[in-house]
Design a protein around this motif. Sequence first.
Motif, short mmCIF file in Angstrom:
data_model
loop_
_atom_site.label_atom_id
_atom_site.label_comp_id
_atom_site.label_asym_id
_atom_site.label_seq_id
_atom_site.Cartn_x
_atom_site.Cartn_y
_atom_site.Cartn_z
N ALA A 33 1.26 3.61 -1.85
CA ALA A 33 0.08 2.28 -2.00
C ALA A 33 -0.46 2.00 -1.23
O ALA A 33 -1.09 1.11 -1.20
CB ALA A 33 0.48 1.72 -3.17
N LEU A 34 -0.40 1.41 -0.23
CA LEU A 34 -0.86 0.68 0.78
C LEU A 34 -1.67 1.66 1.62
O LEU A 34 -2.32 1.27 1.95
CB LEU A 34 0.41 0.66 1.95
CG LEU A 34 -0.36 -0.42 3.51
CD1 LEU A 34 -0.45 -1.20 3.09
CD2 LEU A 34 0.54 -0.13 4.77
N VAL A 35 -1.22 2.78 1.81
CA VAL A 35 -2.71 3.85 2.45
C VAL A 35 -3.67 3.60 1.80
O VAL A 35 -4.82 3.84 1.88
CB VAL A 35 -1.94 5.09 2.53
CG1 VAL A 35 -2.96 5.85 3.49
CG2 VAL A 35 -1.00 5.21 4.03
N THR A 36 -3.44 4.12 0.04
CA THR A 36 -4.57 3.83 -0.89
C THR A 36 -5.24 2.41 -0.85
O THR A 36 -6.45 2.29 -0.82
CB THR A 36 -3.96 4.17 -2.17
OG1 THR A 36 -3.68 5.24 -2.07
CG2 THR A 36 -5.06 3.75 -3.26
N VAL A 37 -4.14 1.46 -0.29
CA VAL A 37 -5.22 0.26 -0.84
C VAL A 37 -6.20 0.60 0.97
O VAL A 37 -7.32 -0.49 0.52
CB VAL A 37 -4.30 -0.91 -0.50
CG1 VAL A 37 -5.42 -1.81 -0.16
CG2 VAL A 37 -3.65 -1.00 -2.12
N THR A 65 5.46 4.98 8.58
CA THR A 65 4.25 5.74 8.90
C THR A 65 3.13 5.91 7.91
O THR A 65 2.34 5.99 8.41
CB THR A 65 4.89 7.42 8.06
OG1 THR A 65 5.39 7.88 8.31
CG2 THR A 65 4.14 8.21 7.36
N ALA A 66 2.98 4.80 6.93
CA ALA A 66 2.01 4.34 6.66
C ALA A 66 1.34 3.46 7.63
O ALA A 66 -0.21 3.32 7.23
CB ALA A 66 2.46 3.62 4.83
N LEU A 67 2.15 2.64 8.24
CA LEU A 67 0.61 1.57 9.38
C LEU A 67 0.20 2.52 10.51
O LEU A 67 -1.31 2.14 10.11
CB LEU A 67 1.87 0.73 10.48
CG LEU A 67 2.66 -0.06 9.06
CD1 LEU A 67 3.50 -1.29 10.10
CD2 LEU A 67 1.43 -0.97 8.87
N GLU A 68 0.76 3.83 10.83
CA GLU A 68 0.32 4.77 11.53
C GLU A 68 -0.96 4.69 10.89
O GLU A 68 -2.09 5.40 11.36
CB GLU A 68 1.36 5.60 12.24
CG GLU A 68 1.02 6.17 13.52
CD GLU A 68 2.11 6.95 13.75
OE1 GLU A 68 1.67 6.94 15.51
OE2 GLU A 68 2.89 7.25 13.71
#
Length: 119
Positions: A33-37, A65-68
């Motif tokens: 969800a974070l990557v989508t935002v 991984t999402a932050l990266e």
Amino acid sequence: MNGGGGITSLVLRDGDTVLLGVVGELDLFTGPALVTVVTDCLRQRPTCLVMDVSAVSFCDAAGLTALEAAKDNAAQAGTRFTLTGVQPTLLRILTVTGLDATLDLRPHHGQFPSAGATP
């Protein structure tokens, strides 16, 4: 404000900078969800994307991984990516994993870089 995927985000635009506030846990369930935002934010073509993580209460390997992925997606878009409001617990995780060396970190959310600043 977006609360999809178990994570809450608030997106604000300040000139050429997009400010993304993240609240909750970064984990296997919320990372996508974070990557989508972040992808949605990058569609605005900002010069700089500042992610305030001061209200992130937990971060596991999937969250890292999402932050990266967010950093990599921003780099591909030609957008400077900064994490701000990094709390001691998250900073320790970033340091242990070596991500502190690859991410632009600001300890306080009041320290937004200017769009014209060099990393």
